[in-house]
Enzyme design. Structure first.
Site, PDB file in Angstrom:
ATOM      1  N   TYR A  72       7.028  11.505   3.868  1.00  0.00           N
ATOM      2  CA  TYR A  72       6.870  11.990   5.236  1.00  0.00           C
ATOM      3  C   TYR A  72       5.626  11.321   5.831  1.00  0.00           C
ATOM      4  O   TYR A  72       4.543  11.414   5.263  1.00  0.00           O
ATOM      5  CB  TYR A  72       6.694  13.513   5.273  1.00  0.00           C
ATOM      6  CG  TYR A  72       7.856  14.280   4.683  1.00  0.00           C
ATOM      7  CD1 TYR A  72       9.171  13.975   5.029  1.00  0.00           C
ATOM      8  CD2 TYR A  72       7.635  15.325   3.785  1.00  0.00           C
ATOM      9  CE1 TYR A  72      10.234  14.678   4.475  1.00  0.00           C
ATOM     10  CE2 TYR A  72       8.695  16.039   3.240  1.00  0.00           C
ATOM     11  CZ  TYR A  72       9.984  15.700   3.581  1.00  0.00           C
ATOM     12  OH  TYR A  72      11.037  16.392   3.037  1.00  0.00           O
ATOM     13  N   GLY A  73       5.822  10.688   6.963  1.00  0.00           N
ATOM     14  CA  GLY A  73       4.716   9.928   7.559  1.00  0.00           C
ATOM     15  C   GLY A  73       4.846   8.442   7.297  1.00  0.00           C
ATOM     16  O   GLY A  73       4.145   7.636   7.898  1.00  0.00           O
ATOM     17  N   GLY A  74       5.724   8.072   6.344  1.00  0.00           N
ATOM     18  CA  GLY A  74       6.006   6.659   6.098  1.00  0.00           C
ATOM     19  C   GLY A  74       5.060   5.999   5.103  1.00  0.00           C
ATOM     20  O   GLY A  74       4.297   6.658   4.381  1.00  0.00           O
ATOM     21  N   THR A  75       5.099   4.680   5.098  1.00  0.00           N
ATOM     22  CA  THR A  75       4.356   3.875   4.115  1.00  0.00           C
ATOM     23  C   THR A  75       2.850   4.045   4.257  1.00  0.00           C
ATOM     24  O   THR A  75       2.131   4.234   3.263  1.00  0.00           O
ATOM     25  CB  THR A  75       4.726   2.386   4.307  1.00  0.00           C
ATOM     26  OG1 THR A  75       6.143   2.249   4.144  1.00  0.00           O
ATOM     27  CG2 THR A  75       4.010   1.490   3.313  1.00  0.00           C
ATOM     28  N   CYS A  76       2.365   3.962   5.482  1.00  0.00           N
ATOM     29  CA  CYS A  76       0.914   3.877   5.704  1.00  0.00           C
ATOM     30  C   CYS A  76       0.136   5.037   5.083  1.00  0.00           C
ATOM     31  O   CYS A  76      -0.740   4.819   4.261  1.00  0.00           O
ATOM     32  CB  CYS A  76       0.642   3.713   7.199  1.00  0.00           C
ATOM     33  SG  CYS A  76      -1.094   3.561   7.553  1.00  0.00           S
ATOM     34  N   GLU A  87      14.457  11.122   6.786  1.00  0.00           N
ATOM     35  CA  GLU A  87      13.576  10.403   5.845  1.00  0.00           C
ATOM     36  C   GLU A  87      14.173  10.531   4.446  1.00  0.00           C
ATOM     37  O   GLU A  87      14.490  11.625   3.998  1.00  0.00           O
ATOM     38  CB  GLU A  87      12.160  10.982   5.901  1.00  0.00           C
ATOM     39  CG  GLU A  87      11.229  10.543   4.778  1.00  0.00           C
ATOM     40  CD  GLU A  87      11.136   9.030   4.583  1.00  0.00           C
ATOM     41  OE1 GLU A  87      10.909   8.311   5.564  1.00  0.00           O
ATOM     42  OE2 GLU A  87      11.331   8.581   3.430  1.00  0.00           O
ATOM     43  N   HIS A 137     -28.596   0.295  18.260  1.00  0.00           N
ATOM     44  CA  HIS A 137     -29.395  -0.317  17.189  1.00  0.00           C
ATOM     45  C   HIS A 137     -29.781   0.773  16.176  1.00  0.00           C
ATOM     46  O   HIS A 137     -30.157   1.860  16.589  1.00  0.00           O
ATOM     47  CB  HIS A 137     -30.661  -0.924  17.800  1.00  0.00           C
ATOM     48  CG  HIS A 137     -31.618  -1.449  16.772  1.00  0.00           C
ATOM     49  ND1 HIS A 137     -31.465  -2.679  16.196  1.00  0.00           N
ATOM     50  CD2 HIS A 137     -32.725  -0.893  16.209  1.00  0.00           C
ATOM     51  CE1 HIS A 137     -32.448  -2.873  15.329  1.00  0.00           C
ATOM     52  NE2 HIS A 137     -33.215  -1.806  15.314  1.00  0.00           N
TER      53      HIS A 137
HETATM   54  C1  LIG Z   1      -0.190  -1.387  -0.095  1.00  0.00           C
HETATM   55  C2  LIG Z   1      -0.096  -1.584   1.401  1.00  0.00           C
HETATM   56  C3  LIG Z   1      -1.248  -1.603   2.162  1.00  0.00           C
HETATM   57  C4  LIG Z   1      -1.172  -1.757   3.543  1.00  0.00           C
HETATM   58  N1  LIG Z   1      -2.315  -1.753   4.283  1.00  0.00           N
HETATM   59  C5  LIG Z   1      -2.248  -1.833   5.622  1.00  0.00           C
HETATM   60  C6  LIG Z   1      -3.411  -1.726   6.426  1.00  0.00           C
HETATM   61  O1  LIG Z   1      -4.526  -1.606   5.923  1.00  0.00           O
HETATM   62  N2  LIG Z   1      -3.278  -1.764   7.774  1.00  0.00           N
HETATM   63  C7  LIG Z   1      -2.047  -1.905   8.367  1.00  0.00           C
HETATM   64  O2  LIG Z   1      -1.979  -1.905   9.597  1.00  0.00           O
HETATM   65  N3  LIG Z   1      -0.930  -2.021   7.630  1.00  0.00           N
HETATM   66  C8  LIG Z   1      -0.996  -1.976   6.286  1.00  0.00           C
HETATM   67  N4  LIG Z   1       0.149  -2.059   5.539  1.00  0.00           N
HETATM   68  C9  LIG Z   1       1.428  -2.268   6.233  1.00  0.00           C
HETATM   69  C10 LIG Z   1       1.908  -0.962   6.857  1.00  0.00           C
HETATM   70  O3  LIG Z   1       1.866   0.066   5.906  1.00  0.00           O
HETATM   71  C11 LIG Z   1       3.317  -1.131   7.386  1.00  0.00           C
HETATM   72  O4  LIG Z   1       3.347  -2.242   8.246  1.00  0.00           O
HETATM   73  C12 LIG Z   1       3.739   0.087   8.168  1.00  0.00           C
HETATM   74  O5  LIG Z   1       3.587   1.262   7.411  1.00  0.00           O
HETATM   75  C13 LIG Z   1       5.196  -0.069   8.580  1.00  0.00           C
HETATM   76  O6  LIG Z   1       5.579   1.078   9.257  1.00  0.00           O
HETATM   77  P1  LIG Z   1       7.044   1.269   9.744  1.00  0.00           P
HETATM   78  O7  LIG Z   1       6.956   2.051  10.991  1.00  0.00           O
HETATM   79  O8  LIG Z   1       7.766  -0.019   9.820  1.00  0.00           O
HETATM   80  O9  LIG Z   1       7.782   2.111   8.634  1.00  0.00           O
HETATM   81  P2  LIG Z   1       7.307   2.775   7.291  1.00  0.00           P
HETATM   82  O10 LIG Z   1       6.026   3.496   7.473  1.00  0.00           O
HETATM   83  O11 LIG Z   1       7.426   1.785   6.220  1.00  0.00           O
HETATM   84  O12 LIG Z   1       8.396   3.912   7.089  1.00  0.00           O
HETATM   85  C14 LIG Z   1       9.716   3.654   6.822  1.00  0.00           C
HETATM   86  C15 LIG Z   1      10.303   4.912   6.224  1.00  0.00           C
HETATM   87  O13 LIG Z   1      11.719   4.819   6.219  1.00  0.00           O
HETATM   88  C16 LIG Z   1      12.199   5.442   5.059  1.00  0.00           C
HETATM   89  N5  LIG Z   1      13.553   4.924   4.845  1.00  0.00           N
HETATM   90  C17 LIG Z   1      13.916   3.672   4.459  1.00  0.00           C
HETATM   91  N6  LIG Z   1      15.252   3.570   4.429  1.00  0.00           N
HETATM   92  C18 LIG Z   1      15.748   4.768   4.807  1.00  0.00           C
HETATM   93  C19 LIG Z   1      17.055   5.270   4.980  1.00  0.00           C
HETATM   94  N7  LIG Z   1      18.138   4.513   4.775  1.00  0.00           N
HETATM   95  N8  LIG Z   1      17.199   6.556   5.370  1.00  0.00           N
HETATM   96  C20 LIG Z   1      16.119   7.339   5.597  1.00  0.00           C
HETATM   97  N9  LIG Z   1      14.859   6.913   5.445  1.00  0.00           N
HETATM   98  C21 LIG Z   1      14.678   5.641   5.065  1.00  0.00           C
HETATM   99  C22 LIG Z   1      11.184   5.065   3.997  1.00  0.00           C
HETATM  100  O14 LIG Z   1      11.203   5.973   2.909  1.00  0.00           O
HETATM  101  C23 LIG Z   1       9.880   5.148   4.781  1.00  0.00           C
HETATM  102  O15 LIG Z   1       9.264   6.389   4.679  1.00  0.00           O
HETATM  103  C24 LIG Z   1       0.093  -1.902   4.163  1.00  0.00           C
HETATM  104  C25 LIG Z   1       1.259  -1.881   3.393  1.00  0.00           C
HETATM  105  C26 LIG Z   1       1.176  -1.721   2.025  1.00  0.00           C
HETATM  106  C27 LIG Z   1       2.443  -1.682   1.219  1.00  0.00           C
END
Ligand SMILES: Cc1cc2nc3c(=O)[nH]c(=O)nc-3n(C[C@H](O)[C@H](O)[C@H](O)COP(=O)(O)OP(=O)(O)OC[C@H]3O[C@@H](n4cnc5c(N)ncnc54)[C@H](O)[C@@H]3O)c2cc1C
Length: 471
Positions: free
Chosen positions: A51-55, A45, A452
């Site tokens: 850690y845990g990603g975007t969500c 990462e 209900h």
């Molecule tokens: C503001 C916002 C609100 C959202 N709300 C919702 C919601 O309510 N419900 C929903 O289902 N979805 C929602 N989404 C979309 C959802 O967050 C994403 O679809 C989902 O998190 C994507 O997950 P992923 O598994 O593709 O990777 P991600 O969770 O995006 O993780 C990718 C990871 O890879 C890492 N990374 C990137 N490049 C490299 C590299 N070269 N080397 C090492 N690490 C790297 C990044 O730092 C990141 O941590 C939202 C998105 C945003 C931005």
């Protein structure tokens, strides 16, 4: 191995049965499952804040927590103080989730989390980090799970503007922008527009399309528009943003609407014009991994890339950008790695979506327009929430705005689709989707027993409220 490995030594090489690039939802699920099976897993990462990603860090969790906090604000609460406090509480929550994600994986004997940016060296090898703090990892199986990054629209002055914010910047700033422009009236733009309006900002949404939510039926889009306008959000649709100019304490944003130039002065500009797959830093050429025209990793329906030992999961493969899709991607990949290999993206049916405004809009399946375009004979069941007698919960929680609409097959009684703009709709839609997947008819969904007072019992009424029926 069980260490964070924040200090690498040059030329260190690790080997992993499974190498995961990016701590997204799909990748971490496969990492945990393979680690539990005794496989050696390395997950890379790039950021210790992710850690845990975007969500859980900057996506679903903090934005929905902000919706919750914004809705708790009482008229006597100072907007700035309430907002700053809310951001603090939300950040505390995301820190907790981040730590839980890290410990959950790195705490496993078989899994190592490395913090650094990964880049392919060859089809089986990535380098992590740079310079003296660099190591290489060889993986037998490799998962690309790097997510997506925001797109900044090509508007003169925008990219260099100091008032430009991504969604991540916006939700982490503790100063409530008194005036906020949102470029893009899609899901992200509308959610954040609604939430910042509730916190007290003056919000203007600028959308190129002639209207918001154009993929929804007109009656549904109108109901959403009415709610957003009632909340005080300004919706400027059919616009072309011409330029952004920075002043000492504000930005001027010039746009064209119906042939007339207009200017809006704002304290912050949110770029909400979509997100593109995060592939540019991966050096995919070195791995021989093909990308699509839009820069996504090209995959087949089993999520294999052009290199059979490399898979791509989540936003990076160009599929729908939702956390639960990334999670479902992990089921497909796990089936390839440990199961019978039959599961594919083609198996997905009735995938629901929610737009988390207040009340939320949750949809699944076909719209009325799509069903008719497909040549189906349809019946439309629809009611405003305030008129659904079987749903006192709307009055109990004081949220009677919205509507519920079902698109039904007039011949088979099949549920073709639903658009639920109501309190609790993010939960209700999962019941409808499950019914659709398992062939439960509209009559069965209408005549079953629900608790209900709940929101689900609205189905007892709405599905009988036929407003249009094809002969
Ligand atoms: C503001 C916002 C609100 C959202 N709300 C919702 C919601 O309510 N419900 C929903 O289902 N979805 C929602 N989404 C979309 C959802 O967050 C994403 O679809 C989902 O998190 C994507 O997950 P992923 O598994 O593709 O990777 P991600 O969770 O995006 O993780 C990718 C990871 O890879 C890492 N990374 C990137 N490049 C490299 C590299 N070269 N080397 C090492 N690490 C790297 C990044 O730092 C990141 O941590 C939202 C998105 C945003 C931005």
């Amino acid at each position: 191995m069980n260490t964070e490995n924040s200090h690498y030594t040059e030329n260190t090489e690790l080997h992993a049965d499974v190498l995961v690039i990016g701590f997204g939802k799909g990748g971490k699920a496969v990492a945990a499952a393979m680690g539990q099976r005794g496989k050696s897993v390395v997950l890379v990462e790039q950021s210790a804040r992710m850690y845990g990603g975007t969500c859980p860090n900057v996506g679903c969790v903090p934005t929905k927590a902000l919706v919750h906090h914004a809705n708790q604000r009482r008229p006597q609460d100072s907007p700035q103080d309430w907002y700053a406090r809310s951001v603090g509480e939300v950040q505390a929550l995301t820190s907790l989730f981040r730590a839980g994600n890290f410990d959950g994986l790195n705490g496993m004997e078989t899994v190592t989390v490395l913090t650094g940016r990964a880049r392919f060296e060859d089809p089986h090898t990535v380098s992590v980090g740079a310079g003296a703090e660099r190591l290489t990892v060889r993986g037998d199986t490799i998962l690309i799970n790097t997510g997506s990054v925001p797109v900044v629209p090509d508007v003169p002055g925008l990219a260099g503007s100091r008032y430009l914010l991504t969604s991540t910047d916006l939700i982490e700033t503790t100063t409530l922008p008194p005036r906020l422009a949102v470029i893009g009236g899609g899901y992200l733009g509308l959610e954040l527009a609604a939430v910042y309006r509730r916190f007290g900002s003056e919000v203007t949404v600028l959308e190129t399309a002639p209207d918001i939510l154009r993929h929804e039926d007109e009656d549904v889009a109108t109901a959403v528009r009415t709610i957003l306008l009632d909340e005080g959000v300004t919706l400027a649709t059919g616009v072309r943003v011409l330029e952004v100019t920075d002043g000492p304490d504000r930005a001027s944003l010039v746009y064209e609407q119906n042939g007339t130039k207009q200017t809006v002065e704002v304290d912050a500009i949110l770029a909400a014009a979509g997100r593109r797959p995060a592939t540019s830093e991966l050096n995919l050429e070195a791995a021989g991994v093909a990308v699509t025209e839009r820069g996504a990793v090209k995959v087949d329906t089993y999520l294999r890339t052009s290199r059979p030992h490399i898979f791509a999961l989540g936003d990076v493969n160009g599929g729908p950008q939702f956390t639960y899709i990334s999670l479902d991607d992990s089921r497909i990949v796990l089936d390839q790695l440990t199961g019978e290999g039959g599961r594919s993206t083609d198996d997905r049916a009735a995938v629901p979506h929610t737009l988390f405004i207040t009340p939320p809009l949750a949809t699944v399946g076909m719209t009325e327009r799509e069903a008719r375009a497909a040549g189906l004979r349809v019946k439309i069941a629809s009611q405003p929430v305030a008129e659904i007698i079987a749903m006192p919960r709307a009055y109990v929680v004081e949220e009677t705005r919205g509507m519920m609409k079902f698109v039904l097959d007039a011949e088979t009684d099949e549920i073709l689709g639903a658009a639920l703009l109501s309190t609790d709709s993010q939960e209700l839609i999962n019941t409808v989707a499950l019914a659709m997947r398992h062939g439960i008819t509209a009559t069965e969904l209408r005549t079953t027993v629900y608790t209900h007072p709940s929101s689900t019992e609205a189905f007892n009424d709405v599905l009988g409220a036929i407003v249009r029926s094809d002969p």
